[in-house]
Scaffold this active site. Structure first.
Site, PDB file in Angstrom:
ATOM      1  N   ASP A  59       5.429  23.793  14.648  1.00 50.72           N
ATOM      2  CA  ASP A  59       6.482  23.434  15.587  1.00 50.72           C
ATOM      3  C   ASP A  59       7.759  24.183  15.198  1.00 50.72           C
ATOM      4  O   ASP A  59       8.200  24.084  14.053  1.00 50.72           O
ATOM      5  CB  ASP A  59       6.706  21.918  15.521  1.00 50.72           C
ATOM      6  N   GLU A  87       8.264  24.663  24.909  1.00 54.27           N
ATOM      7  CA  GLU A  87       8.744  23.491  25.618  1.00 54.27           C
ATOM      8  C   GLU A  87       9.946  23.965  26.413  1.00 54.27           C
ATOM      9  O   GLU A  87      11.062  24.019  25.894  1.00 54.27           O
ATOM     10  CB  GLU A  87       9.156  22.384  24.632  1.00 54.27           C
ATOM     11  N   ASP A 117      10.237  24.308  20.336  1.00 59.17           N
ATOM     12  CA  ASP A 117      10.935  23.088  20.725  1.00 59.17           C
ATOM     13  C   ASP A 117      12.216  23.342  21.514  1.00 59.17           C
ATOM     14  O   ASP A 117      13.037  24.172  21.097  1.00 59.17           O
ATOM     15  CB  ASP A 117      11.289  22.345  19.426  1.00 59.17           C
ATOM     16  N   HIS A 137       3.864  13.541  22.091  1.00 59.91           N
ATOM     17  CA  HIS A 137       4.620  12.610  21.242  1.00 59.91           C
ATOM     18  C   HIS A 137       5.937  12.168  21.866  1.00 59.91           C
ATOM     19  O   HIS A 137       6.640  11.359  21.277  1.00 59.91           O
ATOM     20  CB  HIS A 137       4.888  13.279  19.889  1.00 59.91           C
ATOM     21  N   ASP A 138       6.295  12.724  23.010  1.00 59.50           N
ATOM     22  CA  ASP A 138       7.536  12.341  23.688  1.00 59.50           C
ATOM     23  C   ASP A 138       7.276  11.494  24.930  1.00 59.50           C
ATOM     24  O   ASP A 138       8.198  11.210  25.690  1.00 59.50           O
ATOM     25  CB  ASP A 138       8.296  13.591  24.144  1.00 59.50           C
TER      26      ASP A 138
HETATM   27  C1  GLC Z   1      11.734  18.099  21.732  1.00 63.61           C
HETATM   28  C2  GLC Z   1      10.774  17.302  20.892  1.00 63.61           C
HETATM   29  C3  GLC Z   1      11.314  15.924  20.694  1.00 63.61           C
HETATM   30  C4  GLC Z   1      12.637  16.050  19.959  1.00 63.61           C
HETATM   31  C5  GLC Z   1      13.584  17.016  20.657  1.00 63.61           C
HETATM   32  C6  GLC Z   1      14.689  17.433  19.748  1.00 63.61           C
HETATM   33  O1  GLC Z   1      11.900  17.594  22.998  1.00 63.61           O
HETATM   34  O2  GLC Z   1       9.508  17.303  21.492  1.00 63.61           O
HETATM   35  O3  GLC Z   1      10.448  15.082  20.003  1.00 63.61           O
HETATM   36  O4  GLC Z   1      13.238  14.796  19.885  1.00 63.61           O
HETATM   37  O5  GLC Z   1      12.957  18.203  21.061  1.00 63.61           O
HETATM   38  O6  GLC Z   1      14.213  18.305  18.761  1.00 63.61           O
END
Ligand code: GLC
Length: 558
Positions: free
Chosen positions: A98, A260, A202, A332-333
């Protein structure tokens, strides 16, 4: 389209804190993951994404990194990581990590040095700005609530702020400063040189910043405006940085890069995921994005599987001629997809199988989130104290401020919270679901663990787990691999509200995937000599029609 090593594979996301605990401290770790590699191999996945395992104070569960080149002791050591990498490779599994580079942790030495000396090199790695008229530099609202600006520690009362789009413990990194970018690129190459196959990247669109910090018209009663609205305006600047990063890191390594990236519009899709894109692929978040337009988290609207279908089908069609996206059901979100999107009568093993068929066989690189393959549903939380997630706590607070009662706010979290998917993986009916031997685990264990677990499903050929294995095997079957990888996506007529039917088509060959979430059977016209490749319940194929029972799915070669 250029052929890539990851085409045709199935990926799996591990949330390391909750996968498997080898040392009995109640928290998952790298040795725990190593002990489950055979499980992953048997499932058939060939790419594994680990959510962050780097040194961190865990304010945002590892998405706040204090050292990018070290493993957090909670997870193990670099030697454990090297062992994981090697043992995964032996089993034909590539590991991707990640990449959290929009921000780091306030405990990163860069930030500590920056605050200690405003004239230091490190101070240039962050956005430090004076306030405006006694207020923070702009009115943007952080993703987790409140202003994106916070007084610089040690300089309180000096009208000096630092920028953080997420929690205040996650200061944003200054991508406009070339030497900082170079540090990040070197770090990426450090991992790639070690043998990591790539990264999930991320929150990456946030790296663009308007250096005048002009703010935006308020979109809420707090006078603030969501930071993501600013991000959306700055995609050209992001594009410049992303090209630099790709050229310096992923491209020369032929690494898999999965971003993402929210809000990529049709016109720029090609720049993101085309042959020469900034990334190889991006997650398809279009179904999640349906909820983003609501003014507050606690005023969410449920998204039915019908809406899910319409939005996901639209994005499948959008990318058909451009590249691949990554289909997901959850991560996980997000809450568990079976609980969130399916009608109540389908929130069970039957629904999980049919949803799995859609996830694995849509066009793209599918990601399965740990536990999805056994049909995990949302966890039941009985009190706000059972939650861990900083976002859940923020949202609980704003729900109360917005006038909800404590029990209403708790219900919202039970539906929406990120912790739903973060609870421990269910391995067996033993203590803590076989996840850990500790007296208590870092996050509670799902209420149904005694019946819903890997051990109970492993040898049951009708289980969700066995069905996932069949789905993945079908996708990898040399006879169908080509069409299931490169075949165009084509939406089919849904015939009823809760049916998700599509075709994959290549060189005149056609495969239908039909998931029926209705509580009655539905039927489709196919060919007289059509062949059933897989189904989750017994289906009838007669006179060129296939009849699919309630809450089940079928895969047919026409
Ligand atoms: C992304 C991650 C999330 C995190 C955020 C800040 O959205 O998936 O879990 O809280 O970034 O890093």
């Amino acid at each position: 389209m250029q052929t890539k090593w990851w085409h045709g594979k199935v990926a799996y996301q591990i949330y390391p804190k909750s996968f498997c605990d080898s040392n009995g401290d109640g928290i998952g770790d790298l040795q725990g993951i190593i002990s489950k590699l055979d499980y992953l191999k048997e499932l058939g996945v060939e790419i594994v994404w680990l959510s962050p395992i780097f040194k961190t104070p865990f304010v945002d569960q590892g998405y706040d990194i204090a050292d990018y080149e070290d493993i957090d002791p909670v997870f193990g050591t670099m030697a454990d990581f090297d062992e994981l990498l090697a043992k995964a490779k032996e089993r034909g599994i590539d590991i991707i990590l990640d990449l959290v580079i929009n921000h780091c942790s306030n405990e990163h030495e860069w930030f500590k040095k920056a605050c200690a000396d405003l004239n230091s090199e490190e101070a240039k790695y962050f956005y430090f700005r004076k306030g405006k008229n006694g207020l923070p530099p702009d009115n943007l609202r952080s993703y987790f609530g409140g202003s994106v600006w916070e007084p610089v520690p040690g300089h309180e009362g000096e009208d000096l702020y630092y920028l953080h789009y997420f929690t205040k413990e996650q200061p944003d990194l200054n991508w406009n400063y070339a030497p900082l970018r170079q540090k990040l690129f070197d770090m990426i190459n450090f991992w790639l040189d070690k043998g990591v196959a790539g990264f999930r990247i991320d929150a990456i669109m946030n790296i663009a910043k308007d250096l005048d910090f002009p703010g935006l018209p308020a979109d809420g009663a707090d006078g603030m405006c969501s930071a993501n609205k600013m991000t959306a305006k700055l995609s050209d600047q992001a594009a410049t940085f992303l090209t630099m990063m790709n050229d310096a890191t992923f491209k020369p390594h032929d690494a898999l890069s999965v971003a993402e990236a929210f809000g990529v519009n049709q016109d720029s899709l090609k720049n993101y995921i085309g042959d020469d894109g900034f990334f190889n692929t991006i997650f398809d978040f279009s179904a999640r994005e349906l909820n983003e337009k609501y003014p507050a988290y606690y005023r969410y609207r449920p998204v039915s599987i019908a809406k899910w279908r319409d939005t996901i089908f639209a994005s499948q069609e959008r990318v058909n001629d451009i590249g691949f996206m990554c289909p997901i059901i959850e991560n996980h979100d997000e809450p568990r997809g079976v609980s969130y999107y399916l009608p109540r009568h389908a929130q069970n093993a039957d629904g999980a199988k049919a949803f799995g068929a859609v996830n694995v066989l849509l066009r793209g690189l599918p990601f399965i989130y740990q536990g999805q393959e056994i049909g995990m549903t949302n966890t039941r939380f009985n009190s706000i104290y059972e939650f861990d997630d900083v976002n859940a706590k923020d949202n609980y607070k704003s729900a109360l401020e917005g006038g909800l009662t404590p029990s209403q706010a708790l219900e919202v979290l039970n539906v929406e919270s990120r912790d739903n998917a973060r609870t421990p993986m269910l391995w067996s009916s033993e203590k803590n679901a076989g996840f850990s031997s500790a007296p208590i685990t870092w996050l509670k264990v799902h209420q149904d663990y005694q019946t819903l677990n890997v051990a109970a499903q492993k040898d049951d050929e009708n289980s969700v787990l066995s069905f996932y294995k069949q789905l993945i095997a079908l996708k990898k079957n040399p006879q169908y691999k080509e069409i299931l990888t490169y075949g165009k996506f084509k939406a089919l007529d849904p015939v009823a509200e809760y049916v998700v039917p599509f075709a994959r088509e290549l060189d005149g060959k056609m495969i239908y995937v039909i998931a029926n979430f209705e509580d009655t059977e539905v039927s489709y016209g196919v060919n007289a000599d059509s062949k059933i490749l897989l189904s989750s319940k017994e289906v009838q194929l007669q006179d060129g029609r296939v009849t699919i029972p309630a809450v089940s799915c079928v895969v047919i070669e026409l």
